[in-house]
Design an enzyme around this catalytic site. Structure first.
Site, PDB file in Angstrom:
ATOM      1  N   HIS A   1       0.836  -1.199   0.000  1.00  0.00           N
ATOM      2  CA  HIS A   1       0.000   0.000   0.000  1.00  0.00           C
ATOM      3  C   HIS A   1       0.874   1.254   0.000  1.00  0.00           C
ATOM      4  O   HIS A   1       1.769   1.397   0.815  1.00  0.00           O
ATOM      5  CB  HIS A   1      -0.903  -0.017   1.230  1.00  0.00           C
ATOM      6  CG  HIS A   1      -1.772   1.176   1.337  1.00  0.00           C
ATOM      7  ND1 HIS A   1      -1.994   1.827   2.518  1.00  0.00           N
ATOM      8  CD2 HIS A   1      -2.475   1.851   0.405  1.00  0.00           C
ATOM      9  CE1 HIS A   1      -2.802   2.851   2.324  1.00  0.00           C
ATOM     10  NE2 HIS A   1      -3.113   2.888   1.047  1.00  0.00           N
TER      11      HIS A   1
ATOM     12  N   ASP B   1       6.830   5.834 -21.122  1.00  0.00           N
ATOM     13  CA  ASP B   1       6.910   5.860 -22.583  1.00  0.00           C
ATOM     14  C   ASP B   1       8.352   5.606 -23.018  1.00  0.00           C
ATOM     15  O   ASP B   1       9.269   5.529 -22.195  1.00  0.00           O
ATOM     16  CB  ASP B   1       6.345   7.175 -23.142  1.00  0.00           C
ATOM     17  CG  ASP B   1       7.117   8.413 -22.710  1.00  0.00           C
ATOM     18  OD1 ASP B   1       8.361   8.419 -22.752  1.00  0.00           O
ATOM     19  OD2 ASP B   1       6.453   9.407 -22.342  1.00  0.00           O
TER      20      ASP B   1
ATOM     21  N   ASP C   1      -4.859   3.633  -4.843  1.00  0.00           N
ATOM     22  CA  ASP C   1      -4.966   4.054  -3.446  1.00  0.00           C
ATOM     23  C   ASP C   1      -6.203   4.914  -3.197  1.00  0.00           C
ATOM     24  O   ASP C   1      -6.332   6.006  -3.755  1.00  0.00           O
ATOM     25  CB  ASP C   1      -3.706   4.822  -3.060  1.00  0.00           C
ATOM     26  CG  ASP C   1      -3.576   5.047  -1.577  1.00  0.00           C
ATOM     27  OD1 ASP C   1      -4.500   4.673  -0.820  1.00  0.00           O
ATOM     28  OD2 ASP C   1      -2.541   5.594  -1.164  1.00  0.00           O
TER      29      ASP C   1
ATOM     30  N   TYR D   1      10.317  13.008 -12.369  1.00  0.00           N
ATOM     31  CA  TYR D   1      11.516  12.159 -12.380  1.00  0.00           C
ATOM     32  C   TYR D   1      11.918  11.761 -10.957  1.00  0.00           C
ATOM     33  O   TYR D   1      12.311  10.615 -10.706  1.00  0.00           O
ATOM     34  CB  TYR D   1      12.687  12.862 -13.065  1.00  0.00           C
ATOM     35  CG  TYR D   1      12.538  13.035 -14.557  1.00  0.00           C
ATOM     36  CD1 TYR D   1      11.894  12.094 -15.347  1.00  0.00           C
ATOM     37  CD2 TYR D   1      13.045  14.164 -15.194  1.00  0.00           C
ATOM     38  CE1 TYR D   1      11.764  12.255 -16.716  1.00  0.00           C
ATOM     39  CE2 TYR D   1      12.922  14.344 -16.569  1.00  0.00           C
ATOM     40  CZ  TYR D   1      12.284  13.384 -17.315  1.00  0.00           C
ATOM     41  OH  TYR D   1      12.156  13.549 -18.674  1.00  0.00           O
TER      42      TYR D   1
END
Length: 147
Positions: free
Chosen positions: A22, A30, A64, A113
């Protein structure tokens, strides 16, 4: 081979999905995403696109419900004229697979990122659309009798 498991979900990917807990996050990336440079665990699925992988993963992975926006997309860089048409496809898949937990957070490029660096895993696809990477936060699986 097992019955009823789509071939697009490889043994390595199924293992990662089963290991996740969890709140763990996974990125379906991509083809331009620097997955090999930043992933803790990299799963290569170069022959597939993000939408088909997203649909297969969401069939098994709960999002979630304790997070207002369990889905993340990299926001378009200011000044970039791109309008990511693939996002509509994602919205459609999300509404089919997780209609009650499909709110999307738009994350600045470098922040995306950083989140990906901390993700449990990155799935590298051959998706050619830009701004097509998507981050998913895993939820909980409720007991059968609780639903």
């Amino acid at each position: 081979m097992l019955k009823h498991i789509p071939a697009i979900l490889t043994p390595d990917l199924l293992k990662v999905l089963m290991e996740m807990g969890h709140g763990d996050e996974i990125v379906i990336a991509d083809g331009n995403f620097p997955g090999a440079a930043i992933a803790k665990r990299l799963i290569r699925l170069d022959g597939h696109g993000v939408p088909e992988e997203l649909r297969a993963v969401l069939h098994f992975l709960p999002l979630d419900s304790y997070t207002p926006k369990p889905v993340g997309l990299m926001e378009v860089v200011p000044g970039d004229p791109v309008v990511p048409a693939i996002w509509e496809t994602y919205r459609s898949i999300l509404s089919e697979e997780e209609p009650e937990h499909s709110e999307i957070e738009y994350i600045e490029r470098f922040a995306f990122y950083e989140r990906a660096k901390n993700a449990y895993a990155v799935i590298a696809t051959g998706e050619t659309a830009i701004y097509a990477s998507i981050l998913l936060k895993k939820g909980v699986v409720l007991p059968e009798d609780a639903s």
